[in-house]
Design a protein around this motif. Structure first.
Motif, mmCIF file in Angstrom:
data_model
loop_
_atom_site.group_PDB
_atom_site.id
_atom_site.type_symbol
_atom_site.label_atom_id
_atom_site.label_comp_id
_atom_site.label_asym_id
_atom_site.label_seq_id
_atom_site.Cartn_x
_atom_site.Cartn_y
_atom_site.Cartn_z
ATOM 1 N N VAL A 79 0.839 -1.203 0.000
ATOM 2 C CA VAL A 79 0.000 0.000 0.000
ATOM 3 C C VAL A 79 0.871 1.250 0.000
ATOM 4 N N ASN A 80 1.953 1.211 0.779
ATOM 5 C CA ASN A 80 2.886 2.337 0.812
ATOM 6 C C ASN A 80 4.299 1.799 0.965
ATOM 7 N N LYS A 81 5.094 1.969 -0.067
ATOM 8 C CA LYS A 81 6.497 1.537 -0.050
ATOM 9 C C LYS A 81 7.447 2.724 0.121
ATOM 10 N N PHE A 82 6.901 3.932 0.255
ATOM 11 C CA PHE A 82 7.700 5.137 0.432
ATOM 12 C C PHE A 82 8.733 5.293 -0.690
ATOM 13 N N ASP A 83 8.303 4.973 -1.907
ATOM 14 C CA ASP A 83 9.218 5.022 -3.039
ATOM 15 C C ASP A 83 8.820 6.050 -4.094
ATOM 16 N N LYS A 84 7.878 6.897 -3.754
ATOM 17 C CA LYS A 84 7.470 7.947 -4.691
ATOM 18 C C LYS A 84 8.289 9.213 -4.435
#
Length: 63
Positions: free
Chosen positions: A43-48
């Motif tokens: 859901v959120n990989k903090f890769d944006k």
């Protein structure tokens, strides 16, 4: 000395957070459990752009 080292991580090893998740959950906080669940499910990989995950260490322990 008890210095705190803050380090940006590119891959979050959620197993290293289990003790903190358990402790925070037992105190009524759910934010770390949600972070781990969201990361593991993708859901959120903090890769944006503009996103990052940082880990704070003290004496080689995650704090």
């Amino acid at each position: 000395m008890n210095e705190i080292l803050i380090q940006k991580v590119n891959h979050l090893d959620t197993r290293k957070l289990l003790l903190l998740v358990e402790e925070s959950t037992s105190e009524g906080f759910r934010h770390l459990k949600r972070l781990v669940n969201d990361y593991e499910t993708g859901v959120n990989k903090f890769d944006k752009d503009g996103e990052a995950v940082f880990i704070a260490y003290q004496n080689n322990d995650i704090v």
